[in-house]
Design an enzyme around this catalytic site. Structure first.
Site, PDB file in Angstrom:
ATOM      1  N   PHE A  51       0.867  -1.181   0.000  1.00 57.42           N
ATOM      2  CA  PHE A  51       0.000   0.000   0.000  1.00 57.42           C
ATOM      3  C   PHE A  51       0.907   1.237   0.000  1.00 57.42           C
ATOM      4  O   PHE A  51       0.843   2.085   0.877  1.00 57.42           O
ATOM      5  CB  PHE A  51      -0.942   0.032   1.217  1.00 57.42           C
ATOM      6  CG  PHE A  51      -1.798  -1.190   1.381  1.00 57.42           C
ATOM      7  CD1 PHE A  51      -3.008  -1.307   0.700  1.00 57.42           C
ATOM      8  CD2 PHE A  51      -1.399  -2.240   2.210  1.00 57.42           C
ATOM      9  CE1 PHE A  51      -3.809  -2.430   0.853  1.00 57.42           C
ATOM     10  CE2 PHE A  51      -2.200  -3.364   2.366  1.00 57.42           C
ATOM     11  CZ  PHE A  51      -3.408  -3.470   1.691  1.00 57.42           C
ATOM     12  N   ASP A 106       0.962  -1.112  -4.930  1.00 56.72           N
ATOM     13  CA  ASP A 106      -0.288  -0.382  -4.745  1.00 56.72           C
ATOM     14  C   ASP A 106      -1.214  -0.744  -5.898  1.00 56.72           C
ATOM     15  O   ASP A 106      -0.766  -1.137  -6.975  1.00 56.72           O
ATOM     16  CB  ASP A 106      -0.037   1.131  -4.736  1.00 56.72           C
ATOM     17  CG  ASP A 106      -1.140   1.902  -4.021  1.00 56.72           C
ATOM     18  OD1 ASP A 106      -0.943   2.275  -2.848  1.00 56.72           O
ATOM     19  OD2 ASP A 106      -2.209   2.120  -4.632  1.00 56.72           O
ATOM     20  N   ASN A 139      -3.274  -5.942  -6.446  1.00 56.82           N
ATOM     21  CA  ASN A 139      -4.079  -5.999  -5.237  1.00 56.82           C
ATOM     22  C   ASN A 139      -3.193  -6.600  -4.143  1.00 56.82           C
ATOM     23  O   ASN A 139      -2.656  -7.702  -4.287  1.00 56.82           O
ATOM     24  CB  ASN A 139      -5.299  -6.891  -5.494  1.00 56.82           C
ATOM     25  CG  ASN A 139      -6.149  -7.022  -4.243  1.00 56.82           C
ATOM     26  OD1 ASN A 139      -5.652  -7.197  -3.136  1.00 56.82           O
ATOM     27  ND2 ASN A 139      -7.450  -6.931  -4.426  1.00 56.82           N
ATOM     28  N   ALA A 140      -3.036  -5.866  -3.041  1.00 55.72           N
ATOM     29  CA  ALA A 140      -2.092  -6.270  -2.006  1.00 55.72           C
ATOM     30  C   ALA A 140      -2.430  -7.634  -1.412  1.00 55.72           C
ATOM     31  O   ALA A 140      -1.534  -8.428  -1.104  1.00 55.72           O
ATOM     32  CB  ALA A 140      -2.067  -5.209  -0.903  1.00 55.72           C
ATOM     33  N   ASP A 156       0.586  -0.465   5.149  1.00 59.05           N
ATOM     34  CA  ASP A 156      -0.125   0.783   5.468  1.00 59.05           C
ATOM     35  C   ASP A 156      -1.413   0.877   4.647  1.00 59.05           C
ATOM     36  O   ASP A 156      -1.552   1.722   3.765  1.00 59.05           O
ATOM     37  CB  ASP A 156       0.790   1.989   5.182  1.00 59.05           C
ATOM     38  CG  ASP A 156       0.157   3.314   5.590  1.00 59.05           C
ATOM     39  OD1 ASP A 156      -0.801   3.300   6.382  1.00 59.05           O
ATOM     40  OD2 ASP A 156       0.635   4.365   5.119  1.00 59.05           O
ATOM     41  N   CYS A 166      -5.104   3.294  10.002  1.00 61.45           N
ATOM     42  CA  CYS A 166      -5.595   4.671  10.141  1.00 61.45           C
ATOM     43  C   CYS A 166      -7.097   4.681  10.415  1.00 61.45           C
ATOM     44  O   CYS A 166      -7.758   5.697  10.246  1.00 61.45           O
ATOM     45  CB  CYS A 166      -5.250   5.499   8.910  1.00 61.45           C
ATOM     46  SG  CYS A 166      -5.859   4.788   7.377  1.00 61.45           S
TER      47      CYS A 166
HETATM   48  N1  SAH Z   1       1.812   4.242   2.690  1.00 64.79           N
HETATM   49  C1  SAH Z   1       1.299   5.360   1.936  1.00 64.79           C
HETATM   50  C2  SAH Z   1      -0.169   5.629   2.187  1.00 64.79           C
HETATM   51  C3  SAH Z   1      -1.084   4.488   1.858  1.00 64.79           C
HETATM   52  S1  SAH Z   1      -2.738   4.958   1.645  1.00 64.79           S
HETATM   53  C4  SAH Z   1       2.116   6.606   2.270  1.00 64.79           C
HETATM   54  O1  SAH Z   1       2.786   6.622   3.288  1.00 64.79           O
HETATM   55  O2  SAH Z   1       2.063   7.567   1.494  1.00 64.79           O
HETATM   56  C5  SAH Z   1      -3.466   3.498   1.120  1.00 64.79           C
HETATM   57  C6  SAH Z   1      -3.112   3.057  -0.275  1.00 64.79           C
HETATM   58  O3  SAH Z   1      -3.674   1.777  -0.464  1.00 64.79           O
HETATM   59  C7  SAH Z   1      -3.641   3.925  -1.412  1.00 64.79           C
HETATM   60  O4  SAH Z   1      -2.568   4.348  -2.203  1.00 64.79           O
HETATM   61  C8  SAH Z   1      -4.545   2.978  -2.222  1.00 64.79           C
HETATM   62  O5  SAH Z   1      -4.412   3.161  -3.628  1.00 64.79           O
HETATM   63  C9  SAH Z   1      -4.009   1.638  -1.824  1.00 64.79           C
HETATM   64  N2  SAH Z   1      -4.928   0.487  -1.897  1.00 64.79           N
HETATM   65  C10 SAH Z   1      -6.221   0.410  -1.491  1.00 64.79           C
HETATM   66  N3  SAH Z   1      -6.680  -0.847  -1.620  1.00 64.79           N
HETATM   67  C11 SAH Z   1      -5.657  -1.590  -2.116  1.00 64.79           C
HETATM   68  C12 SAH Z   1      -5.502  -2.971  -2.439  1.00 64.79           C
HETATM   69  N4  SAH Z   1      -6.497  -3.835  -2.266  1.00 64.79           N
HETATM   70  N5  SAH Z   1      -4.311  -3.374  -2.909  1.00 64.79           N
HETATM   71  C13 SAH Z   1      -3.282  -2.525  -3.081  1.00 64.79           C
HETATM   72  N6  SAH Z   1      -3.382  -1.210  -2.767  1.00 64.79           N
HETATM   73  C14 SAH Z   1      -4.544  -0.749  -2.305  1.00 64.79           C
END
Ligand code: SAH
Length: 400
Positions: free
Chosen positions: A232, A253, A283-284, A304, A344
């Site tokens: 993420f 991401d 997808n994470a 995150d 968060c």
């Molecule tokens: N770590 C980052 C903030 C993350 S915010 C920083 O410090 O700047 C959360 C992120 O998760 C977003 O960029 C969003 O695009 C991503 N996201 C949401 N669902 C997701 C998924 N299923 N797989 C991968 N990424 C995802």
């Protein structure tokens, strides 16, 4: 003690005993169900708040449509809202001067936590980004005061407004689009902890950066080593901070536009001896599943995710989601490796989150030592008696 006088020219909102006792605990919100009367209180206006017997409890900003009907702005009578707003903005700026370091990007005003409910202002180097979340803050005169004060004290090249259409709908405010309010500059670069980032106020996701993680990035860099995976990763906040301490870094991401900015950020920070960062769109959940079943190993993993619990009802599902991610990450960490895991979601408390991680460690058959229990950066102050102002959890732990 003499009873405080109420400002005569303000309308009055009368609250129930439950509303009054909530205010006595130091909270600043009263829900609509605890408002007994708000006769002739115009949407977004300043109002005196009293209990059933007419005792003055403070001064609030009123919303005619939000579930949060009043947000307290002072425990005292307020004679002139513009004067109070100017003072509060000056105080917020002064507070940052005392707690913010090593950055030209930080939150200047954090709503309730700066006694300016409904107003968020972020600074990205020479651009200020403003969010207006309530009827009261949207009033023309209030907007004008805010802009003037910010302009005079911060001297930004420009001020942009980021609009969340859903918020305007909930507050029954007329639609409005995001855009420049002052000046013409819409993009810039900013620097935190010596790392450079691109900021585009009007393009892409318009979300800016996750400034609340700024101090956690610096802490993560202290413990990161070897092969690192930033899950993420958004525009690369953690990945870019840990890169110079690692031999290999991968950011993951699901958002292509975010990864494009991450790529630009990599170029801004390129230096000798720094590993290339690989950005993967995926997808994470799927990627972690694949990687863990193919026995990939890492020395540093950052998790995150976005907020999984948007309301209290989602808590169990959210904890299951966090546990799945953390369990997989723990299985992939080499002995001596570091997990940096964040939430968060306000509805997931620090103890919920610690318990989830302890559970995941048991299931993964790993022993975890907590290195740090962290929260949001100091420019996102936590108002102790308003629990909603504390939302970010960031745990750093060594795996054996
Ligand atoms: N770590 C980052 C903030 C993350 S915010 C920083 O410090 O700047 C959360 C992120 O998760 C977003 O960029 C969003 O695009 C991503 N996201 C949401 N669902 C997701 C998924 N299923 N797989 C991968 N990424 C995802």
């Amino acid at each position: 003690m003499p009873r405080q006088p109420v400002s005569l020219d303000l309308p009055t909102v009368k609250v129930s005993p439950r509303g009054a006792s909530r205010l006595k605990t130091g909270h600043v919100w009263v829900y609509r169900s605890d408002v007994v009367s708000a006769d002739a209180v115009a949407p977004g206006s300043l109002a005196n708040v009293t209990d059933l017997r007419g005792k003055f409890l403070g001064t609030a900003l009123y919303s005619s449509s939000s579930q949060i009907a009043i947000r307290m702005i002072s425990s005292e009578p307020v004679a002139d809202l513009a004067v109070l707003l100017r003072q509060r903005i000056a105080d917020a700026i002064a507070y940052r001067e005392s707690v913010v370091q090593d950055t030209d990007a930080y939150r200047v005003i954090f709503s309730e936590a700066d006694f300016l409910p409904g107003l968020i202002v972020d600074r990205y180097n020479d651009i200020l980004s403003l969010q207006i979340l309530t009827q009261a803050m949207d009033a023309d005169a209030v907007r004008e005061t805010i802009l003037q004060e910010l302009s005079n004290s911060v001297h930004p090249a420009s001020i942009v407004e980021r609009v969340d259409p859903r918020v305007r709908e909930l507050e029954t405010l007329s639609p409005r689009s995001s855009g420049l309010l002052q000046g013409e500059k819409a993009s810039t670069t900013f620097t935190m902890n010596g790392i450079h980032f691109r900021y585009d106020a009007l393009e892409g996701q318009k979300t800016g950066a996750f400034l609340d993680q700024r101090e956690n990035y610096a802490a993560a860099a202290l413990y990161a080593k070897g092969e690192a995976l930033d899950v993420f990763c958004y525009q690369g906040g953690f990945a870019l901070h840990v890169a110079s301490h690692c031999s290999q870094v991968t950011g993951v991401d699901s958002s292509r536009p975010s990864l494009e900015v991450a790529e630009q950020n990599t170029a801004l920070n390129r230096s000798d001896g720094q590993p290339e960062i690989e950005w993967i769109e995926a997808n994470a959940f799927d990627l972690l599943k694949d990687y863990s079943s193919s026995n990939r190993r890492y020395d540093t993993i950052v998790l995150d995710p976005p907020a999984f619990a948007k309301s209290k009802r989602d808590l169990d599902a959210a904890l299951r989601g966090y546990k799945e991610l953390n369990l997989r990450a723990l299985k992939m960490l080499r002995p001596g490796g570091t997990l940096i895991t964040c939430s968060c979601s306000y509805h997931v408390t620090q103890s919920n989150f610690l318990e989830m991680l302890a559970d995941a460690a048991l299931d993964a058959r790993r022993t975890l030592r907590l290195i740090e229990v962290r929260g949001q950066a100091k420019d996102h102050p936590v108002l102790l008696n308003v629990p909603e102002t504390a939302y970010l959890k960031c745990l750093m732990a060594r795996v054996s």
